[in-house]
Design a protein around this motif. Structure first.
Motif: not given
Ligand code: E4P
Length: 214
Positions: A184-207
């Motif tokens: 796997i290329p590094l870019k795809v390895m990073k994509q494996l960990m990503e999800h928009p709901l994780t990003t938005s959920g974390l942003a809301q928790f921090l807010k």
């Protein structure tokens, strides 16, 4: 399932290692050419970073040339796996190298019969290139399914490295089939960990955390 990194860039490999995602490395002449470094230099450094199979490809097209390169590469480190192209000369080299205890990865595999021949020749690994098949409107992952069935039918020990991985879906499908390895290329390895709901959920928790009295 093992993850190999498909790169010759040592900084990418170090980053992948830092998140515990690297069980081995695959390189090819094109990837090495992007580094601007000598082939041997790159391979030697990768061997100091990753304790797992390090795939280095021959560039000879005749059997004798491949054997000479393979023997020389295998002296760099015990973890070296020699990538041999799926040609008649390549299969002759794989057969000889397997009797010498040198592990090979048959590369540029685009059909199930090529994978069958590679296993019969004694390859330790076979690399079906799924992305390049998708590029020409063939379903690359069907090839992985076919190889998996053939290898199970005859209990071949050759491991399947799903190669030419372009997106997280390739990794998911490889895992669903039960492929041994995805490279796997590094870019795809990073994509494996990503999800928009994780990003938005974390942003809301921090807010919300800012409203907690401190
Ligand atoms: C595999 O070993 C190859 O290095 C690689 O996966 C090829 O990928 P590409 O089709 O993206 O060049």
């Amino acid at each position: 399932m093992k993850f190999f990194m498909d790169t010759a860039d040592v900084s990418e490999i170090r980053e992948g290692m830092s998140i515990g995602m690297v069980d081995g490395v695959t390189t090819n002449p094109s990837l090495v050419s992007q580094t601007g470094r000598t082939f041997r230099d790159v391979i030697e450094e990768i061997c100091t970073i990753v304790n797992g199979p390090i795939n280095a490809e021959v560039v000879s097209t005749d059997t004798e040339g491949m054997l000479k390169e393979a023997r020389s590469l295998s002296e760099i480190h015990p973890n070296i796996v020699v990538k041999i192209p799926m040609t008649q000369s390549g299969m002759q080299a794989v057969r000889v190298l397997s009797t010498e205890g040198i592990k090979t990865n048959v590369t540029l595999v685009f059909s199930p019969t090529q994978a069958l021949v590679a296993a019969k020749a004694g390859a330790a690994y076979v690399s079906p290139f799924v992305g390049r098949l998708d590029d020409i409107s063939k379903v690359g992952m069907e090839l992985v399914e076919q190889i998996d069935t053939i290898y199970q039918n005859y209990a071949f020990e050759t491991e399947i490295i799903v190669a030419s991985v372009r997106n997280p879906l390739h990794v998911l499908e490889a895992a669903m089939i039960g492929a041994d390895i995805a490279t796997i290329p590094l870019k795809v390895m990073k994509q494996l960990m990503e999800h928009p709901l994780t990003t938005s959920g974390l942003a809301q928790f921090l807010k919300d955390w800012e409203k907690v009295p401190k």
